[in-house]
Motif scaffolding. Sequence first.
Motif, PDB file in Angstrom:
ATOM      1  N   GLU A  82       0.749  -1.343  -0.117  1.00  0.00           N
ATOM      2  CA  GLU A  82       0.043   0.025   0.065  1.00  0.00           C
ATOM      3  C   GLU A  82       0.905   1.229  -0.058  1.00  0.00           C
ATOM      4  O   GLU A  82       0.456   2.274  -0.588  1.00  0.00           O
ATOM      5  N   ASN A  83       2.111   1.319   0.765  1.00  0.00           N
ATOM      6  CA  ASN A  83       2.917   2.361   0.878  1.00  0.00           C
ATOM      7  C   ASN A  83       3.402   2.380  -0.512  1.00  0.00           C
ATOM      8  O   ASN A  83       3.603   3.901  -0.904  1.00  0.00           O
ATOM      9  N   VAL A  84       3.851   1.558  -1.046  1.00  0.00           N
ATOM     10  CA  VAL A  84       4.696   1.649  -2.441  1.00  0.00           C
ATOM     11  C   VAL A  84       3.907   1.753  -3.622  1.00  0.00           C
ATOM     12  O   VAL A  84       3.957   2.856  -4.206  1.00  0.00           O
ATOM     13  N   PHE A  85       2.964   0.961  -3.854  1.00  0.00           N
ATOM     14  CA  PHE A  85       2.103   1.209  -5.049  1.00  0.00           C
ATOM     15  C   PHE A  85       0.756   2.189  -5.010  1.00  0.00           C
ATOM     16  O   PHE A  85       0.684   2.823  -5.854  1.00  0.00           O
TER      17      PHE A  85
ATOM     18  N   GLN B 226       2.786   5.515  -5.681  1.00  0.00           N
ATOM     19  CA  GLN B 226       2.598   5.227  -7.441  1.00  0.00           C
ATOM     20  C   GLN B 226       1.193   5.717  -7.867  1.00  0.00           C
ATOM     21  O   GLN B 226       1.025   5.583  -9.040  1.00  0.00           O
ATOM     22  N   SER B 227       0.473   6.040  -6.919  1.00  0.00           N
ATOM     23  CA  SER B 227      -1.052   5.915  -7.337  1.00  0.00           C
ATOM     24  C   SER B 227      -1.629   5.157  -8.081  1.00  0.00           C
ATOM     25  O   SER B 227      -2.627   5.260  -8.811  1.00  0.00           O
ATOM     26  N   VAL B 228      -1.227   3.742  -7.968  1.00  0.00           N
ATOM     27  CA  VAL B 228      -1.837   2.423  -8.245  1.00  0.00           C
ATOM     28  C   VAL B 228      -3.495   2.284  -7.685  1.00  0.00           C
ATOM     29  O   VAL B 228      -3.468   2.347  -6.321  1.00  0.00           O
TER      30      VAL B 228
ATOM     31  N   GLU C 208      -4.432  -3.260  -7.438  1.00  0.00           N
ATOM     32  CA  GLU C 208      -3.093  -3.818  -6.468  1.00  0.00           C
ATOM     33  C   GLU C 208      -3.749  -5.209  -5.967  1.00  0.00           C
ATOM     34  O   GLU C 208      -2.956  -6.019  -5.824  1.00  0.00           O
ATOM     35  N   TRP C 209      -4.920  -5.367  -5.459  1.00  0.00           N
ATOM     36  CA  TRP C 209      -5.415  -6.458  -4.705  1.00  0.00           C
ATOM     37  C   TRP C 209      -6.105  -7.253  -5.506  1.00  0.00           C
ATOM     38  O   TRP C 209      -7.034  -7.018  -6.253  1.00  0.00           O
TER      39      TRP C 209
ATOM     40  N   GLY D  69      -1.373   2.964 -15.559  1.00  0.00           N
ATOM     41  CA  GLY D  69      -0.781   4.332 -15.991  1.00  0.00           C
ATOM     42  C   GLY D  69       0.809   4.255 -15.966  1.00  0.00           C
ATOM     43  O   GLY D  69       1.314   5.482 -16.238  1.00  0.00           O
ATOM     44  N   ILE D  70       1.614   3.140 -15.540  1.00  0.00           N
ATOM     45  CA  ILE D  70       2.998   3.238 -15.499  1.00  0.00           C
ATOM     46  C   ILE D  70       3.654   2.227 -16.529  1.00  0.00           C
ATOM     47  O   ILE D  70       3.105   1.496 -16.728  1.00  0.00           O
TER      48      ILE D  70
END
Length: 141
Positions: free
Chosen positions: A23-26, A30-32, A37-38, A130-131
Motif C-alpha cells: 500500500e505504501n509503495v504502490f 505510485q497512485s496505483v 493492486e489487490w 498508468g505506469i
Amino acid sequence: MSEIHVRIASWQDDNAVLRQIRENVFINEQSVPPELEWDAEDADAIHFLAYEGDYPIGTARLLPDGHIGRVSVLKDWRGLHVGDAILHRAIAEAERIGLKRQMLSAQVHATPFYERLGFKVVSGEYLDAGIPHVDMVRDSH
C-alpha cells in the motif's frame, strides 16, 4: 545498518505487513488504484518479506506459473540492495520448486535492475496502472 534477511511469508499470517508495504509503495507513492493492486492471486502465491533486523521493509510474490511480482521496497531502504535480496530469494524458491522460467512485468525504469539479475526484455513498452512496463523473462540454467 542491521543485516537484511528475506523469509517466505504467509498471506494469512503476515497479511497486515504485506499489505502495508505494498500500500505504501504502490497505492500511496505510485497512485496505483487499490482495485488493481489487490487480486485473487495473492491467496495462491508464495510471498516474501525482507527485514532489516526485525523491521519489515520489502516484499514480493511468486505465482504458481513462475511470475514474480509486487516487488516493493519501502522508500527509505531503496538503493541498499534489498530488492536484490528479495529477488535472489524468489528466484531460488522458483528453482527449488521446479519453475525453470521466471517472468515479470517490470516498470521500465527498473529494467536495468532486473537485467542485472538475468532477466531479458521480451515485449514492447505498455501501460499498467498508468505506469510504463515491459515483460521480462529469466531462464534458469
